[in-house]
Scaffold this motif. Structure first.
Motif, mmCIF file in Angstrom:
data_model
loop_
_atom_site.group_PDB
_atom_site.id
_atom_site.type_symbol
_atom_site.label_atom_id
_atom_site.label_comp_id
_atom_site.label_asym_id
_atom_site.label_seq_id
_atom_site.Cartn_x
_atom_site.Cartn_y
_atom_site.Cartn_z
ATOM 1 N N ILE A 234 -21.005 -3.538 -40.507
ATOM 2 C CA ILE A 234 -20.509 -4.631 -39.673
ATOM 3 C C ILE A 234 -20.864 -6.002 -40.233
ATOM 4 O O ILE A 234 -20.330 -7.010 -39.802
ATOM 5 N N ASP A 235 -21.766 -6.047 -41.210
ATOM 6 C CA ASP A 235 -22.103 -7.329 -41.824
ATOM 7 C C ASP A 235 -21.071 -7.750 -42.866
ATOM 8 O O ASP A 235 -21.100 -8.886 -43.346
ATOM 9 N N LYS A 236 -20.143 -6.861 -43.208
ATOM 10 C CA LYS A 236 -19.161 -7.151 -44.252
ATOM 11 C C LYS A 236 -17.840 -7.606 -43.648
ATOM 12 O O LYS A 236 -17.460 -7.195 -42.544
ATOM 13 N N GLU A 237 -17.130 -8.456 -44.384
ATOM 14 C CA GLU A 237 -15.806 -8.908 -43.965
ATOM 15 C C GLU A 237 -14.770 -7.885 -44.436
ATOM 16 O O GLU A 237 -14.254 -7.973 -45.558
ATOM 17 N N LEU A 238 -14.483 -6.926 -43.599
ATOM 18 C CA LEU A 238 -13.519 -5.878 -43.939
ATOM 19 C C LEU A 238 -12.140 -6.260 -43.425
ATOM 20 O O LEU A 238 -12.006 -6.891 -42.379
ATOM 21 N N VAL A 296 -25.001 -8.678 -37.958
ATOM 22 C CA VAL A 296 -23.656 -8.333 -37.467
ATOM 23 C C VAL A 296 -22.545 -9.151 -38.132
ATOM 24 O O VAL A 296 -21.390 -9.119 -37.688
ATOM 25 N N GLY A 297 -22.882 -9.885 -39.199
ATOM 26 C CA GLY A 297 -21.832 -10.460 -40.026
ATOM 27 C C GLY A 297 -21.451 -11.898 -39.754
ATOM 28 O O GLY A 297 -20.352 -12.316 -40.136
ATOM 29 N N TYR A 298 -22.343 -12.671 -39.117
ATOM 30 C CA TYR A 298 -22.061 -14.092 -38.890
ATOM 31 C C TYR A 298 -22.988 -14.951 -39.747
ATOM 32 O O TYR A 298 -24.151 -14.607 -39.951
ATOM 33 N N LYS A 299 -22.480 -16.069 -40.219
ATOM 34 C CA LYS A 299 -23.220 -16.882 -41.184
ATOM 35 C C LYS A 299 -24.399 -17.614 -40.569
ATOM 36 O O LYS A 299 -25.361 -17.952 -41.256
ATOM 37 N N ASN A 300 -24.303 -17.890 -39.271
ATOM 38 C CA ASN A 300 -25.392 -18.622 -38.625
ATOM 39 C C ASN A 300 -25.408 -18.270 -37.137
ATOM 40 O O ASN A 300 -24.425 -17.738 -36.596
ATOM 41 N N PRO A 301 -26.501 -18.559 -36.441
ATOM 42 C CA PRO A 301 -26.608 -18.180 -35.022
ATOM 43 C C PRO A 301 -25.604 -18.873 -34.126
ATOM 44 O O PRO A 301 -25.164 -18.297 -33.128
#
Length: 326
Positions: A234-238, A296-301
């Motif tokens: 889920i951390d990847k941009e699929l 979970v795949g977002y660059k920042n909070p």
């Protein structure tokens, strides 16, 4: 025990094949921590090997950077009892006279003996993690696993075999263990003992999975593999196009499968998995919101908080304070 599967590069003259123990900067991302790398380069394909042995078990990570269509010929020095997990890419492997398809996020168990046949690799990047076990290690589980009994009969009869006619899916526990092993440091006798125990844990997980699993139809197997791969990454941009290409299906069929089996689109499914994981981490873990965003795949909070609040009508911090109560 013999611990490696080495690959001959068919049709490439020996003087065009180079071997080194240094990875260039562009291949730094493929370095594993458990062993020093061996890099084989050629005009058609570069292969990176990492291999370690530990008390009757071994682990090998192989990365293939394929630049043009090429045939690779697997070579083993003696019989090999191995579990093959496909980490990246999907493979059509020639196993004696049969083609075995292993999709990204699947595994199979093989008893490999003698001369193999070459398999064709198309341009792309492929990563495979092999786990091999001696007869002695396998025999510890004879009385508890029907699969081990079948495996030992093939070893003793010196018969090659595909022990898993239907591939297994690399589910979350196996995915986590794969990742832990890949980045483990094995630099002492005690660490080798630790590694041996971890590899036997992996073997037991796979034996339980194989002895207990119900075999789904092949179409369900492919779609379940895709869903599991998404959950594990889920951390990847699929994207739909990436997944369709990797899993040998059309984009329209994959979109239809999400609607049919999940009742939602691919992007909605991916969002649902990310939000459920983020919520679970907020409630059950003490890690920072920034770390959860990364997982979970977002660059920042702030990016996570915006999407999370739109989905749950509260922020991650509010979920944490409320303990998940509505």
């Amino acid at each position: 025990m013999n611990v490696t599967i080495e690959y001959g590069i068919v049709g490439i003259p020996e003087h065009h094949i180079k071997v080194t123990h240094q990875l260039p900067p562009q291949y730094a991302a493929y370095r594993c921590d458990f062993a020093d790398p061996v890099l084989v380069t050629s005009p058609a394909v570069d292969i990176i090997y990492h291999t370690v042995v530990a008390n009757g078990c071994s682990m090998s990570n192989n990365v293939f950077i394929v630049k043009e269509p090429v045939q690779l010929l697997p070579k083993v020095k003696e019989a090999l009892s191995t579990v093959c997990c496909v980490v990246k890419g999907s493979l059509n492997i020639m196993y004696y006279d049969n083609v075995v398809t292993l999709l990204q996020g699947q595994y199979s168990c093989f008893q490999i003996i003698g001369q193999q046949q070459a398999s064709v690799f198309s341009p792309g990047i492929y990563e495979v993690q092999h786990y091999s076990f001696s007869r002695e290690i396998l025999s510890y589980n004879t009385s508890n696993s029907p699969m081990v009994s079948r495996w030992l009969s093939k070893i003793d009869g010196e018969t090659p075999a595909l022990l898993t006619p239907t591939p297994g899916i690399v589910w979350d526990k196996l995915h986590i263990l794969n990742h832990e092993l890949k980045y483990s440091i094995v630099n002492s006798g005690l660490r080798r003992s630790w590694l041996s125990a971890k590899l036997q844990e992996l073997l037991i997980l796979i034996l339980e999975h194989q002895d207990n699993k119900a075999l789904p139809p092949s179409s369900d197997l492919t779609f379940n593999t895709i869903k599991t791969y998404i959950r594990n990454n889920i951390d990847k941009e699929l994207t739909i196009s990436q997944l369709a290409s990797t899993y040998y299906i059309s984009e329209s069929k994959l979109r239809h499968s999400f609607t049919k089996y999940c009742g939602m689109s691919f992007s909605e499914y991916q969002l649902k998995i990310r939000m459920e994981r983020a919520r679970n981490l907020c409630i059950n873990e003490t890690i920072s919101i920034a770390h959860i965003a990364y997982i979970v795949g977002y660059k920042n909070p702030s990016a996570l908080t915006k999407v999370y609040k739109n989905y749950f009508e509260e922020t991650p911090s509010e979920t944490r304070r409320n303990g998940g109560s509505e």
